[in-house]
Design an enzyme around this catalytic site. Structure first.
Site, short mmCIF file in Angstrom:
data_model
loop_
_atom_site.label_atom_id
_atom_site.label_comp_id
_atom_site.label_asym_id
_atom_site.label_seq_id
_atom_site.Cartn_x
_atom_site.Cartn_y
_atom_site.Cartn_z
N ASP A 69 56.10 -15.23 -2.81
CA ASP A 69 57.44 -15.12 -2.21
C ASP A 69 57.71 -16.43 -1.48
OD1 ASP A 69 55.58 -14.71 -0.17
OD2 ASP A 69 56.88 -13.33 0.94
N ASP B 295 48.26 -17.79 3.31
CA ASP B 295 48.13 -17.67 1.86
C ASP B 295 47.05 -18.57 1.29
OD1 ASP B 295 50.17 -15.83 1.94
OD2 ASP B 295 51.73 -17.29 1.46
N ASP C 72 52.91 -20.27 1.11
CA ASP C 72 52.81 -20.12 -0.35
C ASP C 72 52.86 -21.49 -1.02
OD1 ASP C 72 53.74 -16.92 -0.89
OD2 ASP C 72 54.61 -17.87 0.88
#
Length: 332
Positions: A24, A264, A29
């Site tokens: 996302d 992440d 990310d």
């Protein structure tokens, strides 16, 4: 049960890894994708997008921006689920910026016409059939695409080699509600489905684990000032979030004190090099769906109350020297 990680489970640093990445795409990310691209033993088959940190169009654009920066627009990007299974979306724009990457204008960002026509869930199923037993799926956002994949094809998880998730918690500490971590809280039903229906080897990097393996702000300042195009990019996209992550209020919320947490990146690092994971808690897990105060909380079954045969590896130890090397290689 707390235990060291066996060589059989974690693999080796040098073994070739085929990754499918579901994101996302917010700031961490983006960092995780850059880490995977920089790893010579990794082949990224595709990147699937899900609504979460920001809306789905922004997620897709952000992934393309990262791929352009890394000169890897050859990696296919797929548009997936826009809303949670029950359609009650939350977002993290206050932290990641409205666009997910710190609201830094980019007039040269690739257009959405570069997104593949195939739906992300269909692409996930196709890749798993083309490379049975070979793919490590890394999920760094809400688990909506993964839940839809197993509902459409119950054999999908059996075709994976392994699953790496950033999400959930192991000590009832949250970052969005008192006990809710963002990715699981964004779609608790999807998290519940995945943790119950995916029987492949599964590693989970939780919120508390990520916080306990934070990096110092001195290291961060050196990292973003390496003078490369990639470190400059990281410096720009993280500038918005720093006003929160370096504030007194946010530092109190971070487990065990202040520092830089790229959540992440821990799940991605584990997928790239299994030897980074030094300790795990092996147990069954599930997700609370109906609690007034605990919806979205991950539950660790340490007394076998659930009577579930499939156990996951909740990561509880990390080789920080190797992790730092992967973080630094991402911005060179």
């Amino acid at each position: 049960m707390l235990c060291p990680v066996s060589e059989k489970c974690r693999g080796t640093e040098k073994s070739e890894k085929k990754l499918l990445i579901d994101v996302d795409c917010g700031t961490d990310d983006a960092q995780a994708i850059m880490m995977a691209i920089a790893s010579p033993n990794v082949t990224i088959l595709g990147i699937t997008c899900v609504g979460g940190n920001t809306d789905l169009d922004n997620v897709c654009t952000n992934v393309l921006r990262v791929l352009k920066l890394c000169d890897r627009l050859d990696i296919p990007v797929f548009r997936g689920a826009e809303t949670a299974i029950l359609g009650q979306n939350i977002h993290a724009s206050y932290f990641h910026g409205k666009d997910g990457l710190g609201d830094v204008p980019d007039a040269s960002a690739p257009g959405l016409e570069l997104i593949q026509k195939e739906h992300a869930v269909d692409a996930m199923k196709r890749f798993a059939s083309e490379y049975p037993g070979q793919i490590s799926l890394v999920a760094t956002g809400p688990l909506t695409n993964l839940a839809l994949a197993v509902r459409m094809d119950p054999t999908f998880p059996h075709k994976l080699n392994s699953l790496y998730i950033m999400g959930g918690n192991m000590e009832s500490r949250g970052n969005t509600t008192a006990v809710g971590e963002f990715n699981f809280l964004a779609d608790p039903e999807a998290a519940y489905i995945v943790l119950n229906d995916y029987l492949c080897t599964t590693y989970i990097a939780t919120w508390e684990f990520s916080c306990r393996h934070k990096l110092s702000w001195d290291w961060y300042d050196k990292w973003i000032n390496m003078g490369t195009e990639k470190s400059d990019f990281i410096k720009k996209i993280y500038a918005h979030s720093l006003q929160y992550s370096r504030s007194e209020k946010e530092e109190k919320a971070i487990v065990d004190g202040p520092g830089f947490v790229s959540c992440d990146s821990y799940a991605m690092a584990a997928a790239i090099d299994g030897s980074i994971v030094t300790k795990v808690i092996e147990c069954a897990v599930t997700v609370e769906l109906s609690g007034k105060f605990t919806r979205g909380m991950m539950v660790l079954d340490l007394i076998d109350e659930l009577k579930k045969k499939n156990k996951v590896f909740v990561i509880n130890g990390c080789d920080m020297e190797k992790f730092v090397l992967l973080m630094e290689s991402a911005v060179k």
